[in-house]
Design a protein around this motif. Sequence first.
Motif, PDB file in Angstrom:
ATOM      1  N   ALA A 251      16.172  12.059  -7.937  1.00 52.12           N
ATOM      2  CA  ALA A 251      15.406  10.921  -8.460  1.00 52.12           C
ATOM      3  C   ALA A 251      16.310   9.835  -9.012  1.00 52.12           C
ATOM      4  O   ALA A 251      15.930   8.659  -9.046  1.00 52.12           O
ATOM      5  CB  ALA A 251      14.433  11.396  -9.541  1.00 52.12           C
ATOM      6  N   GLN A 252      17.523  10.227  -9.426  1.00 48.68           N
ATOM      7  CA  GLN A 252      18.458   9.261 -10.002  1.00 48.68           C
ATOM      8  C   GLN A 252      19.417   8.689  -8.957  1.00 48.68           C
ATOM      9  O   GLN A 252      20.228   7.823  -9.268  1.00 48.68           O
ATOM     10  CB  GLN A 252      19.273   9.937 -11.119  1.00 48.68           C
ATOM     11  N   ALA A 253      19.330   9.172  -7.725  1.00 53.26           N
ATOM     12  CA  ALA A 253      20.235   8.707  -6.677  1.00 53.26           C
ATOM     13  C   ALA A 253      19.859   7.292  -6.236  1.00 53.26           C
ATOM     14  O   ALA A 253      18.720   6.837  -6.424  1.00 53.26           O
ATOM     15  CB  ALA A 253      20.183   9.656  -5.481  1.00 53.26           C
ATOM     16  N   GLU A 254      20.810   6.616  -5.632  1.00 60.21           N
ATOM     17  CA  GLU A 254      20.549   5.269  -5.127  1.00 60.21           C
ATOM     18  C   GLU A 254      19.471   5.288  -4.060  1.00 60.21           C
ATOM     19  O   GLU A 254      18.650   4.375  -3.963  1.00 60.21           O
ATOM     20  CB  GLU A 254      21.851   4.674  -4.572  1.00 60.21           C
ATOM     21  N   GLN A 255      19.465   6.352  -3.231  1.00 61.97           N
ATOM     22  CA  GLN A 255      18.443   6.535  -2.196  1.00 61.97           C
ATOM     23  C   GLN A 255      17.816   7.915  -2.390  1.00 61.97           C
ATOM     24  O   GLN A 255      18.269   8.901  -1.794  1.00 61.97           O
ATOM     25  CB  GLN A 255      19.057   6.419  -0.794  1.00 61.97           C
ATOM     26  N   PRO A 256      16.782   8.021  -3.200  1.00 65.28           N
ATOM     27  CA  PRO A 256      16.207   9.338  -3.510  1.00 65.28           C
ATOM     28  C   PRO A 256      15.754  10.122  -2.277  1.00 65.28           C
ATOM     29  O   PRO A 256      15.969  11.339  -2.207  1.00 65.28           O
ATOM     30  CB  PRO A 256      15.025   8.994  -4.418  1.00 65.28           C
ATOM     31  N   ALA A 257      15.131   9.457  -1.313  1.00 63.91           N
ATOM     32  CA  ALA A 257      14.661  10.168  -0.126  1.00 63.91           C
ATOM     33  C   ALA A 257      15.825  10.783   0.638  1.00 63.91           C
ATOM     34  O   ALA A 257      15.747  11.926   1.117  1.00 63.91           O
ATOM     35  CB  ALA A 257      13.873   9.222   0.781  1.00 63.91           C
ATOM     36  N   LEU A 258      16.918  10.030   0.752  1.00 58.92           N
ATOM     37  CA  LEU A 258      18.095  10.540   1.447  1.00 58.92           C
ATOM     38  C   LEU A 258      18.718  11.698   0.679  1.00 58.92           C
ATOM     39  O   LEU A 258      19.088  12.720   1.274  1.00 58.92           O
ATOM     40  CB  LEU A 258      19.115   9.414   1.637  1.00 58.92           C
ATOM     41  N   ALA A 259      18.836  11.561  -0.631  1.00 58.56           N
ATOM     42  CA  ALA A 259      19.416  12.633  -1.435  1.00 58.56           C
ATOM     43  C   ALA A 259      18.574  13.902  -1.329  1.00 58.56           C
ATOM     44  O   ALA A 259      19.106  15.022  -1.234  1.00 58.56           O
ATOM     45  CB  ALA A 259      19.533  12.191  -2.890  1.00 58.56           C
ATOM     46  N   PHE A 260      17.260  13.742  -1.334  1.00 64.64           N
ATOM     47  CA  PHE A 260      16.366  14.882  -1.162  1.00 64.64           C
ATOM     48  C   PHE A 260      16.595  15.542   0.187  1.00 64.64           C
ATOM     49  O   PHE A 260      16.747  16.770   0.288  1.00 64.64           O
ATOM     50  CB  PHE A 260      14.913  14.418  -1.279  1.00 64.64           C
ATOM     51  N   PHE A 261      16.622  14.733   1.255  1.00 59.46           N
ATOM     52  CA  PHE A 261      16.803  15.276   2.595  1.00 59.46           C
ATOM     53  C   PHE A 261      18.141  16.010   2.708  1.00 59.46           C
ATOM     54  O   PHE A 261      18.211  17.101   3.286  1.00 59.46           O
ATOM     55  CB  PHE A 261      16.710  14.169   3.637  1.00 59.46           C
ATOM     56  N   GLN A 262      19.187  15.435   2.163  1.00 55.96           N
ATOM     57  CA  GLN A 262      20.490  16.094   2.204  1.00 55.96           C
ATOM     58  C   GLN A 262      20.453  17.443   1.487  1.00 55.96           C
ATOM     59  O   GLN A 262      21.096  18.411   1.918  1.00 55.96           O
ATOM     60  CB  GLN A 262      21.551  15.184   1.587  1.00 55.96           C
ATOM     61  N   GLY A 263      19.682  17.522   0.403  1.00 54.88           N
ATOM     62  CA  GLY A 263      19.540  18.792  -0.296  1.00 54.88           C
ATOM     63  C   GLY A 263      18.836  19.836   0.543  1.00 54.88           C
ATOM     64  O   GLY A 263      19.228  21.015   0.548  1.00 54.88           O
ATOM     65  N   VAL A 264      17.787  19.430   1.248  1.00 53.60           N
ATOM     66  CA  VAL A 264      17.083  20.371   2.125  1.00 53.60           C
ATOM     67  C   VAL A 264      18.020  20.846   3.236  1.00 53.60           C
ATOM     68  O   VAL A 264      18.059  22.043   3.565  1.00 53.60           O
ATOM     69  CB  VAL A 264      15.818  19.721   2.722  1.00 53.60           C
ATOM     70  N   VAL A 265      18.776  19.929   3.824  1.00 60.19           N
ATOM     71  CA  VAL A 265      19.741  20.295   4.873  1.00 60.19           C
ATOM     72  C   VAL A 265      20.725  21.340   4.359  1.00 60.19           C
ATOM     73  O   VAL A 265      20.977  22.358   5.016  1.00 60.19           O
ATOM     74  CB  VAL A 265      20.488  19.044   5.376  1.00 60.19           C
TER      75      VAL A 265
END
Length: 478
Positions: free
Chosen positions: A209-223
């Motif tokens: 949620a604090q990342a510059e691009q939350p959706a991307l950070a979330f996706f990278q975490g799932v990966v």
Amino acid sequence: MAPTIPFDNSYARLPEHFHARQPATPVAAPRLIRLNTALAEQLGIDPAALSVDVLAGNTVPEGAEPLAQAYAGHQFGHFTPRLGDGRAILLGEVVGRDGQRRDIQLKGSGPTPFSRRADGRAALGPVLREYIVSEAMAAFGVPTTRALAAVATGEEVFRETPLPGAVLTRVAASHIRVGTFQYFAARGDGAAVQVLLDHAIARHDPAAAQAEQPALAFFQGVVARQAALIARWLGLGFIHGVMNTDNMTISGETIDYGPCAFMEAYDPGAVFSSIDHAGRYAYANQPRIAQWNLARLAETLLPLFAADEDAQIQVAQEALSGFAPIFQAAWLGTFRAKLGLAGVEEDDATLIQGLLSRMAANQADFTLTFRALATEPASARALFADPAAFDGWAEAWHARRALGALPDAAMRAANPAFIPRNHLVEEAIAAATSRDDFGPFETLVHVLSRPFEDQPDHARHALPAQPEERVLATFCGT
């Protein structure tokens, strides 16, 4: 008075089109098969609150908000825009003693609006299989859903023949799947995708949620979570059997133990699922399929990655390309631990593949080979049809271990003596369904709760199937 469980139901607070409010359908004569009291206590639930009527769905506990979740999914590569919980009811969520939020779900609890003319019930056999295998995976240290209880319903379900019915109480970090995102994206409901993303981030990736691009950070975490999970599966010889996108969680937990199986003789092309006719979900295909599933998740998030369509695709491709190196590092780490290798050497992958190739050519049992290397290395050669094939590799292995070796205890802790061997699972199911004898089930659950320990009294549970005992096909529980 209804029993009280400390529910705090965040998913139920999402918009109504995320789910269907639905109580479980009562059953005729519920009977407790097994209650996982240790897990109940970890969840902060008084086991006394988990009466057989609660676990069967006959009584709604105080604070529960029963619902069926909506989701879609690619099933064997073909997209179905509306699946959902067709035979499961989410009772609610609890925050355990460790501070982690978890779902409590009844599986086999009757029809829902997503049942698609099915009966919404579960047969006893698949419930016992999921209990055995999910609890074994937890004992292996692999992220997984858990089994809180199994209950016989006193009713029959009809598949090809009448079978005794049952309900499994399942615990999960959440039941949010790749298919949950697909459900809303397929409807062009970008607002719902954003709501689901915000919910998933709050639950599983608060730092995103604090990342510059939350959706991307979330996706990278799932990966990253899925890459690590699949490496752990391969290290156990596990074959999920039905890696559809509706069976892949964004939490990184293993979910939906249907036609799953553990290999005995090592075979990278091994398939057990009766419905996987083309081998799509074979043992060695699982990393590729995981990446394919993740690409489907990326598609649902494209508008949230960037404003420009070309930029969206570039961001998604770059994030998805991170799967391979993360998986390879996790796979190497898994097998280095299994072979007792400390440190990193350039030829480690070659050494690992050299053993696996020899095992495949010589029908060596996957679990017994690695356990022998961890306990009595010389005994491993007897597991090979041509023992000489092992000797040349063993020389290279000893030379590599001379450069850096893990302690014996650490190597044993990476190589279970016991796995849920398919014939033993089937033996437990057959005894329960045909004779109402749950002794083999209880014994198997007990043995698999301590899979890394030598258990001389249960030596037969460590052995592969005899030819007449082999299970060549496993089946879904629907």
